[in-house]
Design a protein around this motif. Structure first.
Motif, PDB file in Angstrom:
ATOM      1  N   TYR A 115       7.232  24.778  10.306  1.00 14.85           N
ATOM      2  CA  TYR A 115       6.239  25.866   9.882  1.00 14.85           C
ATOM      3  C   TYR A 115       4.972  25.829  10.644  1.00 14.85           C
ATOM      4  CZ  TYR A 115       9.165  26.678   5.922  1.00 14.85           C
ATOM      5  OH  TYR A 115      10.319  26.961   5.159  1.00 14.85           O
ATOM      6  N   ALA A 129       3.654  30.425   7.551  1.00 17.17           N
ATOM      7  CA  ALA A 129       3.010  29.743   6.315  1.00 17.17           C
ATOM      8  C   ALA A 129       1.656  30.017   6.072  1.00 17.17           C
ATOM      9  CB  ALA A 129       3.290  28.189   6.438  1.00 17.17           C
ATOM     10  N   ALA A 166       1.821  16.627   6.089  1.00 18.20           N
ATOM     11  CA  ALA A 166       1.451  17.902   6.682  1.00 18.20           C
ATOM     12  C   ALA A 166       0.223  18.077   7.317  1.00 18.20           C
ATOM     13  CB  ALA A 166       1.575  18.906   5.408  1.00 18.20           C
ATOM     14  N   GLU A 213       5.318  20.970   9.277  1.00 19.01           N
ATOM     15  CA  GLU A 213       4.329  22.073   9.277  1.00 19.01           C
ATOM     16  C   GLU A 213       2.969  21.643   9.725  1.00 19.01           C
ATOM     17  OE1 GLU A 213       2.816  23.390   5.326  1.00 19.01           O
ATOM     18  OE2 GLU A 213       3.887  21.520   4.573  1.00 19.01           O
TER      19      GLU A 213
END
Length: 732
Positions: free
Chosen positions: A40, A71, A311, A348
């Motif tokens: 992402y 995203a 993340a 991500e």
């Protein structure tokens, strides 16, 4: 820790990666490059973007978002200052989850989660619990609550958020920036001075002892209950680079959240905010600082051993004072994004801003960010790609294709209470200082001081200069007993205090009984106090209604001190960008100390909204505006309700009669019969749709059960073809 980095297979991958990093300008959007890699790449939606996606930046922002990213996260609207009411709800500790939910503003969240154009985007929730961007009342009263009350409020708020969001959020920052920026005695600690600090007061709660460790475990437990489908993260800055030092945020984060996971907290991962400075990452000649990249990789690998994902949540790389060529961002973004997304536990990367001009670094330009800008990957009205964009595209191209995103199973956690350690204690503290912003020599002022005392102690309140030599002009001592409270302390201001605008401070000290300022165990400063003189020029205070109705006239009392050639201006306007002004009051300022009442008509076309407006008052040279202001004071969180006149609804062509009015349950509405069906809607005073239905054409009377509506003023609007009727009623 970094052993066997260049094995033979790794060398092959290294050379393949170098080939992938050849300069390119992506023909496809970043999301297309990310698609086959099953990662992402995301960005944020600002307040103004969410308010008007189709028109914000002429629609370019939304088009760019949809073309480039898969995203998305809201920059601000899911923070508690935009969700909790502007004033503390009555009996807040007695409210059920559902009753607290009814006080929350959910329109922005709903607009975000229900927008069909964004349906295919992965959605992050930012943020459930944070020490800042909370309503002022929570910052003021939270420190006076008990540990039980802090735990209980956090639980009900998180569960209420779950009711609003349903299963539409993919991951949440459960708590944000809970680690202190300092390390007294070489030991990092949890952040002090937050609104939730009584969660660490050592008392017993329904969920265990009040320690930060137990509190955070329960935040994740309640978040898992509220959002069973979402990945749950802790999010922070300055935690990215690996360190074994007990003074580092990184070591503290790794130790604490591994232990919390082992203690049953259903935490899935850590958010690395990644707000970096370009000079940290590349030399003055453009060579990448590989040690910086490797240090973050070490952190990701270490967290992976504990089953925690990472993340990258708020990536920007700023150029400060022109100390690096902006083109060097290409290498920095490329190396960091590629390294992160190569990790099996990182899926991500979220970039924090759709273009340089809207990134928070550029917009702040103060304090440690002074002279810093150009932090993201596109710029200008057309969202033109920079070399930094090419770096991200190259990083995505360097990744191997994958069949799935590779997320681990959600962590269910364990236990409905917490016994995760920590050292809870109640610390003596001055929580807040109130009082007027201006005092007169020879006058007397009353200053409320809120405190937590751990025994029989004194509060010493002083008025003194706010800069060296910090001359103390007057002080008063009052005795307090153990517990939390507010003392109204009177100060006599000597005639000898020299006038000065914003040159003084109130300083409150909490001391052992009789020991005075030298024995202080805690103190708090309130700066920006003015001692009035003939030439003082400032707005001292404003007081207007917290709620206004469309078509009403609002009276705002303004106290000020001015000299000749100045005006008082009061605006009724939005209290956030673009600060649209709906009404202005302007009057010549009388010299000296004065109080006036400004009257502003609230236009009929002002949108109904809660906590969305402000009265902004400025002192300016005659004819001046915001940029020429000498002093200003705003009153935020003003509501606009339906006004007191039915006339604002336009022509009332269907005569309606409603009774009993007020009503406690059933409302009877009489209307002329017709062959056409009629549709009715009931709105609260703040414009929220509360009920709707249909009436058969032959009916001249209908009964509506309104017993379930909260007490208040409502408007029933009936539509029949092109005709409409409106009637007000009170539910009590």
């Amino acid at each position: 820790m970094r052993t066997n980095r260049f094995t033979f297979p790794n060398l092959i991958l290294f050379f393949l990666t170098l080939a992938a990093f050849a300069p390119l300008r992506a023909q496809d959007g970043l999301k297309d490059l990310a698609s086959s890699k099953k990662v992402y790449i995301g960005n944020l939606i600002s307040n103004a973007h969410l308010d008007n996606p189709e028109t914000f930046r002429n629609g370019m922002a939304d088009a760019h978002l949809l073309e480039e990213y898969n995203a998305v996260v809201l920059e601000n609207y899911m923070k508690s200052s935009f969700i909790l009411p502007g004033e503390e709800p009555e009996n807040i500790h007695d409210l059920t989850v559902e009753e607290l939910r009814a006080t929350l503003t959910d329109e922005n969240i709903e607009a975000f989660l229900s927008n069909e154009d964004w349906a295919g985007l992965r959605k992050r929730g930012h943020v459930m619990i944070w020490f800042t961007q909370a309503p002022q009342w929570l910052n003021e009263v939270g420190p006076t609550w008990t540990g039980q009350q802090v735990f209980s409020f956090a639980r009900r708020y998180i569960l209420a958020l779950g009711q609003i969001c349903g299963d539409r959020v993919d991951e949440w920052d459960v708590i944000n920036e809970a680690i202190s920026d300092d390390a007294p005695g070489g030991q990092r600690r949890w952040r002090p001075g937050t609104w939730y600090r009584r969660a660490n007061d050592g008392s017993m709660t329904d969920w265990g002892e009040a320690t930060y460790e137990n509190f955070i475990k329960m935040l994740f437990t309640w978040a898992r209950e509220a959002q069973p489908q979402a990945r749950l993260h802790y999010n922070d800055y300055g935690i990215e680079n690996f360190s074994d030092s007990p003074a580092s945020k990184n070591r503290f984060m790794r130790d604490k959240f591994k232990a919390l996971k082992d203690c049953g907290a259903p935490i899935d991962g850590i958010g690395f905010q990644s707000h970096f400075v370009l000079s940290q990452m590349v030399s003055s000649t453009g060579e990448i600082n590989q040690g910086f990249i490797d240090g973050i990789e070490d952190s990701m690998e270490d967290l992976a051993t504990a089953g925690l994902e990472v993340a990258v949540t708020e990536l920007d790389i700023r150029v400060c004072n022109g100390d690096r060529d902006e083109d060097f961002q290409e290498e920095a973004f490329r190396e960091y994004v590629a390294m992160a997304l190569r990790q099996p536990n990182c899926h991500e990367v979220m970039i924090w801003g759709l273009r340089d001009e809207d990134n928070w670094i550029t917009l702040r330009n103060d304090g440690p960010f002074m002279g810093c800008e150009d932090a993201v990957i596109t710029e200008g009205d057309n969202y033109s790609p920079k070399p930094a964009y090419d770096g991200v595209a190259a990083a995505l191209n360097s990744l191997m294709d994958q069949d799935d995103f590779g997320f681990a199973a959600l962590n269910p956690g364990s236990g409905t209470t917490a016994d995760c350690g920590g050292m809870g204690s109640l610390e003596p503290e001055v929580i807040s200082i109130g009082g007027p912003v201006a005092v007169a020599p020879g006058g007397q002022v009353t200053v409320p001081v809120t405190y937590v005392s751990t025994g029989n102690q004194d509060i010493v309140l002083a008025l003194q200069l706010d800069s060296d030599p910090f001359t103390l002009y007057t002080q008063t001592t009052v005795s307090v007993s153990e517990g939390t409270g507010t003392e109204d302390i009177t100060l006599d201001v000597p005639m000898s205090v020299p006038p000065g605008d914003n040159q003084y401070r109130y300083q409150a000290y909490l001391t052992p009984t009789g020991e005075g300022i030298p024995g202080s165990v805690n103190n708090l400063v309130r700066s920006g106090i003015t001692v009035l003189g003939e030439d003082s020029q400032l707005i001292i205070s404003i007081s207007g209604p917290e709620t206004v109705g469309r078509g009403d006239t609002a009276a705002v009392e303004v106290t000020y001190s001015a000299v000749e050639g100045q005006e008082i201006v009061v605006w009724f306007q939005l209290d956030q960008s673009p600060f649209t002004t709906f009404q202005e009051f302007r009057e010549e300022a009388a010299t000296g100390l004065n109080t006036i009442t400004a009257k502003l008509f609230i236009p009929l076309d002002v949108p109904i909204a809660e906590d969305a407006y402000q009265f902004q008052t400025i002192l300016v040279p005659t004819g001046g505006g915001w940029t020429e202001r000498i002093s200003n004071v705003g009153q935020p969180n003003v509501d606009v309700e339906i006004g007191t006149s039915v006339g604002e609804f336009g022509e009332n062509s269907i005569p309606l009669r409603a009774y009993p009015n007020p009503t406690e349950g059933w409302l009877t509405v009489e209307l002329p019969p017709s062959s056409e069906e009629s549709n009715y809607r009931i709105y609260s005073a703040r414009g929220r749709l509360a009920r709707e239905g249909t009436i058969g054409g032959a009916s001249s009377r209908m009964r509506i059960d309104v017993a379930a509506l909260p007490e208040g003023i409502y408007v029933l609007e009936l539509q029949r073809g092109s005709e409409r009727g409106v009637v007000r009623f009170i539910r009590r």
